[in-house]
Design a protein around this motif. Structure first.
Motif, PDB file in Angstrom:
ATOM      1  N   UNK A 163       8.468   4.637 -17.418  1.00 53.02           N
ATOM      2  CA  UNK A 163       8.467   5.760 -16.478  1.00 53.02           C
ATOM      3  C   UNK A 163       7.057   6.156 -16.033  1.00 53.02           C
ATOM      4  N   UNK A 164       6.122   6.226 -16.957  1.00 47.98           N
ATOM      5  CA  UNK A 164       4.754   6.652 -16.650  1.00 47.98           C
ATOM      6  C   UNK A 164       3.721   5.546 -16.838  1.00 47.98           C
ATOM      7  N   UNK A 165       4.162   4.302 -16.915  1.00 41.86           N
ATOM      8  CA  UNK A 165       3.240   3.176 -17.068  1.00 41.86           C
ATOM      9  C   UNK A 165       2.677   2.833 -15.693  1.00 41.86           C
ATOM     10  N   UNK A 166       1.514   3.383 -15.385  1.00 43.09           N
ATOM     11  CA  UNK A 166       0.960   3.327 -14.034  1.00 43.09           C
ATOM     12  C   UNK A 166       0.386   1.977 -13.637  1.00 43.09           C
ATOM     13  N   UNK A 167       0.178   1.074 -14.561  1.00 44.70           N
ATOM     14  CA  UNK A 167      -0.459  -0.205 -14.259  1.00 44.70           C
ATOM     15  C   UNK A 167       0.387  -1.097 -13.370  1.00 44.70           C
ATOM     16  N   UNK A 168      -0.267  -2.102 -12.826  1.00 42.16           N
ATOM     17  CA  UNK A 168       0.425  -3.077 -11.972  1.00 42.16           C
ATOM     18  C   UNK A 168       1.427  -3.866 -12.800  1.00 42.16           C
ATOM     19  N   UNK A 169       2.452  -4.341 -12.151  1.00 38.42           N
ATOM     20  CA  UNK A 169       3.450  -5.164 -12.813  1.00 38.42           C
ATOM     21  C   UNK A 169       4.565  -4.359 -13.452  1.00 38.42           C
ATOM     22  N   UNK A 170       4.574  -3.056 -13.277  1.00 37.40           N
ATOM     23  CA  UNK A 170       5.639  -2.231 -13.837  1.00 37.40           C
ATOM     24  C   UNK A 170       6.515  -1.732 -12.694  1.00 37.40           C
ATOM     25  N   UNK A 171       7.676  -2.308 -12.532  1.00 43.17           N
ATOM     26  CA  UNK A 171       8.540  -1.947 -11.413  1.00 43.17           C
ATOM     27  C   UNK A 171       9.421  -0.738 -11.724  1.00 43.17           C
ATOM     28  N   UNK A 172       9.323  -0.159 -12.917  1.00 45.91           N
ATOM     29  CA  UNK A 172      10.143   1.004 -13.277  1.00 45.91           C
ATOM     30  C   UNK A 172       9.328   2.290 -13.393  1.00 45.91           C
ATOM     31  N   UNK A 173       8.095   2.288 -12.915  1.00 52.44           N
ATOM     32  CA  UNK A 173       7.280   3.498 -12.871  1.00 52.44           C
ATOM     33  C   UNK A 173       7.639   4.244 -11.583  1.00 52.44           C
ATOM     34  N   UNK A 174       7.780   5.562 -11.665  1.00 52.11           N
ATOM     35  CA  UNK A 174       8.200   6.328 -10.488  1.00 52.11           C
ATOM     36  C   UNK A 174       7.112   6.470  -9.431  1.00 52.11           C
ATOM     37  N   UNK A 175       5.866   6.288  -9.820  1.00 52.86           N
ATOM     38  CA  UNK A 175       4.769   6.456  -8.867  1.00 52.86           C
ATOM     39  C   UNK A 175       4.928   5.483  -7.693  1.00 52.86           C
ATOM     40  N   UNK A 176       4.736   6.002  -6.508  1.00 59.25           N
ATOM     41  CA  UNK A 176       4.761   5.258  -5.249  1.00 59.25           C
ATOM     42  C   UNK A 176       6.151   4.959  -4.703  1.00 59.25           C
ATOM     43  N   UNK A 177       7.216   5.447  -5.334  1.00 56.00           N
ATOM     44  CA  UNK A 177       8.527   5.364  -4.702  1.00 56.00           C
ATOM     45  C   UNK A 177       8.508   6.241  -3.456  1.00 56.00           C
ATOM     46  N   UNK A 178       9.275   5.890  -2.450  1.00 60.32           N
ATOM     47  CA  UNK A 178       9.339   6.668  -1.214  1.00 60.32           C
ATOM     48  C   UNK A 178      10.640   7.473  -1.184  1.00 60.32           C
ATOM     49  N   UNK A 179      10.527   8.780  -1.009  1.00 59.36           N
ATOM     50  CA  UNK A 179      11.730   9.603  -0.889  1.00 59.36           C
ATOM     51  C   UNK A 179      12.489   9.165   0.355  1.00 59.36           C
ATOM     52  N   UNK A 180      13.745   8.757   0.172  1.00 57.90           N
ATOM     53  CA  UNK A 180      14.509   8.242   1.306  1.00 57.90           C
ATOM     54  C   UNK A 180      15.783   9.026   1.582  1.00 57.90           C
ATOM     55  N   UNK A 181      16.170   9.911   0.674  1.00 55.73           N
ATOM     56  CA  UNK A 181      17.382  10.677   0.933  1.00 55.73           C
ATOM     57  C   UNK A 181      17.571  11.812  -0.044  1.00 55.73           C
ATOM     58  N   UNK A 182      18.073  12.917   0.482  1.00 55.20           N
ATOM     59  CA  UNK A 182      18.477  14.059  -0.332  1.00 55.20           C
ATOM     60  C   UNK A 182      19.902  14.370   0.081  1.00 55.20           C
ATOM     61  N   UNK A 183      20.815  14.312  -0.869  1.00 51.59           N
ATOM     62  CA  UNK A 183      22.230  14.512  -0.577  1.00 51.59           C
ATOM     63  C   UNK A 183      22.728  15.732  -1.338  1.00 51.59           C
ATOM     64  N   UNK A 184      22.987  16.793  -0.589  1.00 47.14           N
ATOM     65  CA  UNK A 184      23.477  18.039  -1.160  1.00 47.14           C
ATOM     66  C   UNK A 184      24.929  18.188  -0.720  1.00 47.14           C
ATOM     67  N   UNK A 185      25.860  18.285  -1.670  1.00 53.19           N
ATOM     68  CA  UNK A 185      27.256  18.425  -1.273  1.00 53.19           C
ATOM     69  C   UNK A 185      27.506  19.780  -0.617  1.00 53.19           C
ATOM     70  N   UNK A 186      28.499  19.834   0.237  1.00 51.04           N
ATOM     71  CA  UNK A 186      28.817  21.085   0.913  1.00 51.04           C
ATOM     72  C   UNK A 186      29.750  21.962   0.085  1.00 51.04           C
ATOM     73  N   UNK A 187      30.268  21.415  -0.999  1.00 49.93           N
ATOM     74  CA  UNK A 187      31.104  22.235  -1.878  1.00 49.93           C
ATOM     75  C   UNK A 187      30.229  22.854  -2.975  1.00 49.93           C
ATOM     76  N   UNK A 188      30.824  23.523  -3.894  1.00 46.06           N
ATOM     77  CA  UNK A 188      30.067  24.189  -4.959  1.00 46.06           C
ATOM     78  C   UNK A 188      30.166  23.415  -6.274  1.00 46.06           C
ATOM     79  N   UNK A 189      30.123  22.087  -6.171  1.00 46.66           N
ATOM     80  CA  UNK A 189      30.281  21.234  -7.348  1.00 46.66           C
ATOM     81  C   UNK A 189      29.062  21.239  -8.261  1.00 46.66           C
ATOM     82  N   UNK A 190      27.923  21.661  -7.751  1.00 43.03           N
ATOM     83  CA  UNK A 190      26.709  21.654  -8.564  1.00 43.03           C
ATOM     84  C   UNK A 190      26.049  20.299  -8.629  1.00 43.03           C
ATOM     85  N   UNK A 191      26.459  19.382  -7.763  1.00 44.32           N
ATOM     86  CA  UNK A 191      25.867  18.049  -7.737  1.00 44.32           C
ATOM     87  C   UNK A 191      24.754  17.957  -6.704  1.00 44.32           C
TER      88      UNK A 191
END
Length: 158
Positions: free
Chosen positions: A44-72
């Motif tokens: 998660x926080x392994x910032x070095x090269x070659x780590x494809x599971x570090x969150x750094x540099x991911x691009x926010x591509x979607x926010x999905x908020x339900x219209x009901x009150x499901x809390x999701x």
């Protein structure tokens, strides 16, 4: 964020998760199961090269908020073509607070990218997930979250 550092310096961002990683063992048992699994993943926080599971540099591509009150709520992040093998989808349950706060404007970037994040336990047994982006901060207070790496509809930012 309380422990993770993400600050603009001269010509780029300085990010440092070390204080968070030092504190994580003191509260990880108070995090809900999904949040704990995501926060404690060694990649998660392994910032070095070659780590494809570090969150750094991911691009926010979607926010999905339900219209009901499901809390999701679902956040989708596209992979960085030079770093990640796949995108990341974070699904939140029992959401009681969600906000996107724009703090500055970096208009030369086509999308907001993840600098780093931190997950802290909440007093009600849930957690607070804060994500620092290049232009904003996302805050989600919820009962738990599930992070899944894979082919979420996130290839648009490649």
């Amino acid at each position: 964020m309380k422990y993770v550092t993400t600050v603009w310096q001269d010509h780029g961002f300085f990010v440092d998760p070390r204080a968070y990683l030092a504190e994580l063992p003191t509260f990880q048992d108070r995090l809900p199961a999904g949040a704990r699994e995501f926060a404690c993943d060694p990649a998660h926080y392994a910032l070095g090269h070659g780590n494809s599971r570090c969150v750094k540099d991911l691009a926010l591509s979607g926010i999905h908020v339900p219209t009901d009150k499901s809390g999701g709520l679902t956040l989708e992040c596209a992979p960085n073509q030079w770093k990640h093998d796949s995108g990341l989808r974070i699904s939140y349950s029992g959401v009681t607070h969600f906000s996107v706060d724009y703090e500055h404007a970096i208009d030369w970037m086509p999308v907001d990218t993840v600098l780093l994040d931190e997950i802290l336990p909440d007093e009600d047994g849930g957690c607070v997930h804060e994500i620092s982006l290049t232009d904003a901060t996302i805050t989600v207070r919820c009962q738990d979250l599930r992070a899944e790496w894979g082919d979420a509809r996130t290839d648009a930012a490649r």
